[in-house]
Design a protein around this motif. Structure first.
Motif, PDB file in Angstrom:
ATOM      1  N   GLY A 254      24.858   8.419 105.002  1.00 16.52           N
ATOM      2  CA  GLY A 254      25.540   8.459 106.292  1.00 16.52           C
ATOM      3  C   GLY A 254      26.305   7.194 106.624  1.00 16.52           C
ATOM      4  O   GLY A 254      26.569   6.913 107.797  1.00 16.52           O
ATOM      5  N   CYS A 255      26.656   6.412 105.582  1.00 17.87           N
ATOM      6  CA  CYS A 255      27.380   5.168 105.817  1.00 17.87           C
ATOM      7  C   CYS A 255      28.854   5.303 105.448  1.00 17.87           C
ATOM      8  O   CYS A 255      29.214   6.099 104.584  1.00 17.87           O
ATOM      9  N   HIS A 256      29.682   4.500 106.083  1.00 15.89           N
ATOM     10  CA  HIS A 256      31.082   4.379 105.690  1.00 15.89           C
ATOM     11  C   HIS A 256      31.178   3.340 104.574  1.00 15.89           C
ATOM     12  O   HIS A 256      30.232   2.592 104.327  1.00 15.89           O
ATOM     13  N   VAL A 257      32.331   3.318 103.900  1.00 15.36           N
ATOM     14  CA  VAL A 257      32.458   2.563 102.652  1.00 15.36           C
ATOM     15  C   VAL A 257      33.596   1.548 102.746  1.00 15.36           C
ATOM     16  O   VAL A 257      34.723   1.918 103.063  1.00 15.36           O
ATOM     17  N   TRP A 258      33.263   0.288 102.460  1.00 12.48           N
ATOM     18  CA  TRP A 258      34.278  -0.785 102.468  1.00 12.48           C
ATOM     19  C   TRP A 258      34.397  -1.281 101.038  1.00 12.48           C
ATOM     20  O   TRP A 258      33.488  -1.937 100.524  1.00 12.48           O
ATOM     21  N   VAL A 259      35.497  -0.919 100.383  1.00 13.78           N
ATOM     22  CA  VAL A 259      35.730  -1.291  98.991  1.00 13.78           C
ATOM     23  C   VAL A 259      36.136  -2.767  98.952  1.00 13.78           C
ATOM     24  O   VAL A 259      37.113  -3.169  99.585  1.00 13.78           O
ATOM     25  N   SER A 260      35.376  -3.553  98.204  1.00 12.80           N
ATOM     26  CA  SER A 260      35.632  -4.998  98.206  1.00 12.80           C
ATOM     27  C   SER A 260      34.901  -5.665  97.059  1.00 12.80           C
ATOM     28  O   SER A 260      33.802  -5.247  96.684  1.00 12.80           O
ATOM     29  N   ASN A 261      35.516  -6.714  96.495  1.00  7.88           N
ATOM     30  CA  ASN A 261      34.788  -7.614  95.603  1.00  7.88           C
ATOM     31  C   ASN A 261      34.663  -9.002  96.246  1.00  7.88           C
ATOM     32  O   ASN A 261      34.576 -10.008  95.544  1.00  7.88           O
ATOM     33  N   HIS A 262      34.707  -9.013  97.581  1.00  7.90           N
ATOM     34  CA  HIS A 262      34.461 -10.248  98.327  1.00  7.90           C
ATOM     35  C   HIS A 262      35.569 -11.279  98.046  1.00  7.90           C
ATOM     36  O   HIS A 262      35.317 -12.485  97.949  1.00  7.90           O
ATOM     37  N   GLY A 263      36.780 -10.765  97.865  1.00 13.87           N
ATOM     38  CA  GLY A 263      37.895 -11.678  97.606  1.00 13.87           C
ATOM     39  C   GLY A 263      37.722 -12.456  96.305  1.00 13.87           C
ATOM     40  O   GLY A 263      38.179 -13.601  96.184  1.00 13.87           O
ATOM     41  N   GLY A 264      37.076 -11.828  95.309  1.00 17.59           N
ATOM     42  CA  GLY A 264      36.902 -12.498  94.007  1.00 17.59           C
ATOM     43  C   GLY A 264      35.945 -13.672  94.063  1.00 17.59           C
ATOM     44  O   GLY A 264      35.961 -14.531  93.175  1.00 17.59           O
ATOM     45  N   ARG A 265      35.075 -13.706  95.070  1.00 17.89           N
ATOM     46  CA  ARG A 265      34.182 -14.860  95.260  1.00 17.89           C
ATOM     47  C   ARG A 265      32.766 -14.608  94.741  1.00 17.89           C
ATOM     48  O   ARG A 265      31.934 -15.505  94.756  1.00 17.89           O
ATOM     49  N   GLN A 266      32.494 -13.385  94.285  1.00 13.03           N
ATOM     50  CA  GLN A 266      31.135 -13.066  93.856  1.00 13.03           C
ATOM     51  C   GLN A 266      31.060 -12.914  92.338  1.00 13.03           C
ATOM     52  O   GLN A 266      30.863 -13.866  91.626  1.00 13.03           O
ATOM     53  N   LEU A 267      31.223 -11.711  91.825  1.00  5.55           N
ATOM     54  CA  LEU A 267      31.119 -11.471  90.385  1.00  5.55           C
ATOM     55  C   LEU A 267      32.495 -11.585  89.744  1.00  5.55           C
ATOM     56  O   LEU A 267      33.350 -10.705  89.949  1.00  5.55           O
ATOM     57  N   ASP A 268      32.707 -12.649  88.986  1.00  2.00           N
ATOM     58  CA  ASP A 268      34.028 -12.772  88.356  1.00  2.00           C
ATOM     59  C   ASP A 268      34.155 -11.743  87.242  1.00  2.00           C
ATOM     60  O   ASP A 268      33.181 -11.424  86.550  1.00  2.00           O
ATOM     61  N   THR A 269      35.369 -11.245  87.080  1.00  2.00           N
ATOM     62  CA  THR A 269      35.780 -10.128  86.201  1.00  2.00           C
ATOM     63  C   THR A 269      35.345  -8.769  86.743  1.00  2.00           C
ATOM     64  O   THR A 269      35.516  -7.753  86.064  1.00  2.00           O
ATOM     65  N   ALA A 270      34.799  -8.713  87.942  1.00  2.00           N
ATOM     66  CA  ALA A 270      34.617  -7.416  88.613  1.00  2.00           C
ATOM     67  C   ALA A 270      35.996  -6.776  88.798  1.00  2.00           C
ATOM     68  O   ALA A 270      37.012  -7.466  88.925  1.00  2.00           O
ATOM     69  N   ILE A 271      35.997  -5.465  88.843  1.00  2.00           N
ATOM     70  CA  ILE A 271      37.237  -4.694  89.002  1.00  2.00           C
ATOM     71  C   ILE A 271      37.925  -5.069  90.319  1.00  2.00           C
ATOM     72  O   ILE A 271      37.264  -5.415  91.300  1.00  2.00           O
ATOM     73  N   SER A 272      39.253  -4.997  90.333  1.00  2.00           N
ATOM     74  CA  SER A 272      39.967  -5.246  91.587  1.00  2.00           C
ATOM     75  C   SER A 272      39.655  -4.109  92.555  1.00  2.00           C
ATOM     76  O   SER A 272      39.381  -2.976  92.144  1.00  2.00           O
ATOM     77  N   SER A 273      39.686  -4.428  93.835  1.00  2.00           N
ATOM     78  CA  SER A 273      39.347  -3.410  94.839  1.00  2.00           C
ATOM     79  C   SER A 273      40.354  -2.256  94.792  1.00  2.00           C
ATOM     80  O   SER A 273      39.975  -1.087  94.909  1.00  2.00           O
ATOM     81  N   PHE A 274      41.616  -2.572  94.589  1.00  2.00           N
ATOM     82  CA  PHE A 274      42.636  -1.510  94.571  1.00  2.00           C
ATOM     83  C   PHE A 274      42.427  -0.564  93.386  1.00  2.00           C
ATOM     84  O   PHE A 274      42.573   0.649  93.514  1.00  2.00           O
ATOM     85  N   GLU A 275      42.046  -1.125  92.237  1.00  2.08           N
ATOM     86  CA  GLU A 275      41.795  -0.265  91.069  1.00  2.08           C
ATOM     87  C   GLU A 275      40.540   0.589  91.253  1.00  2.08           C
ATOM     88  O   GLU A 275      40.420   1.666  90.669  1.00  2.08           O
ATOM     89  N   ALA A 276      39.589   0.092  92.029  1.00  2.00           N
ATOM     90  CA  ALA A 276      38.349   0.847  92.259  1.00  2.00           C
ATOM     91  C   ALA A 276      38.556   1.988  93.253  1.00  2.00           C
ATOM     92  O   ALA A 276      37.765   2.941  93.287  1.00  2.00           O
ATOM     93  N   LEU A 277      39.602   1.890  94.069  1.00  2.00           N
ATOM     94  CA  LEU A 277      39.771   2.825  95.190  1.00  2.00           C
ATOM     95  C   LEU A 277      39.806   4.306  94.785  1.00  2.00           C
ATOM     96  O   LEU A 277      39.087   5.113  95.393  1.00  2.00           O
ATOM     97  N   PRO A 278      40.608   4.709  93.782  1.00  2.00           N
ATOM     98  CA  PRO A 278      40.723   6.152  93.522  1.00  2.00           C
ATOM     99  C   PRO A 278      39.390   6.835  93.216  1.00  2.00           C
ATOM    100  O   PRO A 278      39.106   7.916  93.766  1.00  2.00           O
ATOM    101  N   GLU A 279      38.539   6.234  92.380  1.00  2.00           N
ATOM    102  CA  GLU A 279      37.274   6.924  92.055  1.00  2.00           C
ATOM    103  C   GLU A 279      36.359   6.972  93.275  1.00  2.00           C
ATOM    104  O   GLU A 279      35.550   7.902  93.415  1.00  2.00           O
TER     105      GLU A 279
END
Ligand SMILES: Cc1cc2nc3c(=O)[nH]c(=O)nc-3n(C[C@H](O)[C@H](O)[C@H](O)COP(=O)(O)O)c2cc1C
Ligand SMILES: O=C(O)C(=O)c1ccccc1
Length: 364
Positions: A254-279
């Motif tokens: 029942g939660c809403h979803v905020w796609v984010s990698n924390h502005g690249g400040r957390q896990l480096d080489t994590a997927i970009s937020s825009f690329e993650a959006l479609p799935e």
């Protein structure tokens, strides 16, 4: 006497405001704002993803009047652009979060207030006049978190944004190297007193990382969400989702979803937020609202994210550069420039209404 700030009207885009904002900051603050984790691949990737995606504009549509307005959780916005939570606005400007809140209110936007603000929740709530969400870092001291949630509700927050991508802080190496520290005149009134901060000051590394590690709950799981749900009647937004699997779980809880990698400040080489959006849009399948942040600096970035299914996008550093450049007026300038760019991008894509934006406008 106060010295006049830079002439904000000479900034024609967000890059100009970034230059003005950076010039106003000392090294400690600048490195804190600008840094990403490790090699900053994800920080750069967030921007690069927008440059790669190309638009498929439509012609001969009536764009004599273009309406950028939308809603988030029922709140009307002048455009699908809000302000992401960031800690310690007092590093950027003496008015700190009050300036950001007033700007969000003046521009018909929405501000997300960080747990680690330099200004108490009630003060910011009054300045934002209903145009604010509260970002929660869940503390090991659950009683304190419960109290904080109550304060956010009492101050008029419209949503609780629970950040899920930071059980530990990513290593921003410049902050480690130069031992980032919160200046003595600033405090974090929602989490602790200056005294408790002093207790975790150490001989090495970033004071902030040590402080954060000491405070936050690292054991929280999907099962504990029921506890959080029971603490508040506000809508809950999970910030930091990057996969279809987690988006599916979030919507199921029942939660809403905020796609984010924390502005690249957390896990480096994590997927970009825009690329993650479609799935993520596929996985949520209309069950929840979806927001996105990371690397937004252009109206076309906003358009691409909204076309692919984001209800709104949020500005992290861009808002901080505006704040540093000129306080409330600087943040207003940031929001205005981006909204104007978004309106023009819509018009040149042949789109007069936000609800008409569709994935057909974007070639990935
Ligand atoms: C200086 C700074 C402080 C931040 N503090 C927080 C925070 O307190 N809570 C949080 O959930 N996210 C925090 N973030 C992450 C932002 O909410 C957002 O995800 C990110 O900045 C978006 O990327 P952008 O800076 O490219 O727009 C912070 C980001 C920055 C740059
Ligand atoms: O810097 C951050 O990205 C962040 O989220 C944060 C917030 C408060 C304290 C330490 C880090």
């Amino acid at each position: 006497m106060t010295t006049p700030g830079p002439d904000l009207t000479r900034a024609v885009n967000l890059a100009d405001l970034e230059i003005l904002g950076r010039a106003a900051l000392d090294r400690n603050a600048l490195e804190y704002y600008a840094s990403g984790a490790n090699d900053e691949h994800t920080l750069r990737g967030n921007h690069a993803a927008y440059a790669r995606a190309r638009l498929r504009p439509r012609m001969l549509a009536d764009v004599s009047s273009v309406d950028t307005g939308t809603t988030v959780l029922g709140l009307p916005l002048s455009s699908p652009i809000g302000i992401a939570p960031s800690a310690f606005h007092g590093l950027a400007h003496p008015d700190a979060e009050r300036a950001t809140a007033r700007a969000a209110h003046a521009r018909g936007s929405v501000m997300t207030l960080s747990t680690f603000s330099n200004t108490p929740i009630a003060t910011v709530g009054a300045d934002a006049a209903g145009r604010f969400w509260f970002q929660l870092y869940l503390l090991r001291d659950r009683e304190l978190s419960r109290h904080t949630i109550e304060q956010a509700e009492a101050a008029g927050a419209r949503a609780l944004v629970f950040t899920v991508d930071a059980p530990y802080l990513g290593r921003r190496e410049a902050n480690e190297r130069h031992r980032f520290a919160l200046p003595p005149h600033l405090s974090a009134p929602n989490v602790a007193t200056r005294d408790s901060l002093a207790q975790v000051e150490t001989d090495s590394g970033s004071q902030l990382a040590n402080y954060f590690q000491h405070l936050v709950d690292k054991a929280f799981t999907w099962r504990d969400l029921d506890w959080l749900r029971a603490q508040t009647r506000l809508p809950i937004v999970l910030k930091g989702i990057l996969t279809a699997e987690d988006a599916h779980l979030a919507a199921g809880h029942g939660c809403h979803v905020w796609v984010s990698n924390h502005g690249g400040r957390q896990l480096d080489t994590a997927i970009s937020s825009f690329e993650a959006l479609p799935e993520i849009v596929d996985a949520v399948a209309g069950r929840a609202e979806i927001y996105l942040d990371g690397g937004i600096t252009r109206g076309t970035d906003v358009l691409k994210a909204v076309a692919l299914g984001a209800r709104a996008v949020f500005l992290g550093r861009a808002a901080l550069w505006g704040l540093a450049a000129g306080g409330q007026a600087g943040v207003e300038r940031t929001l205005q420039l981006l909204e104007d760019e978004f309106r023009l991008a819509m018009a040149l894509c042949g789109q007069a209404r936000v609800e008409d934006l569709s994935p057909a406008l974007v070639r990935l």
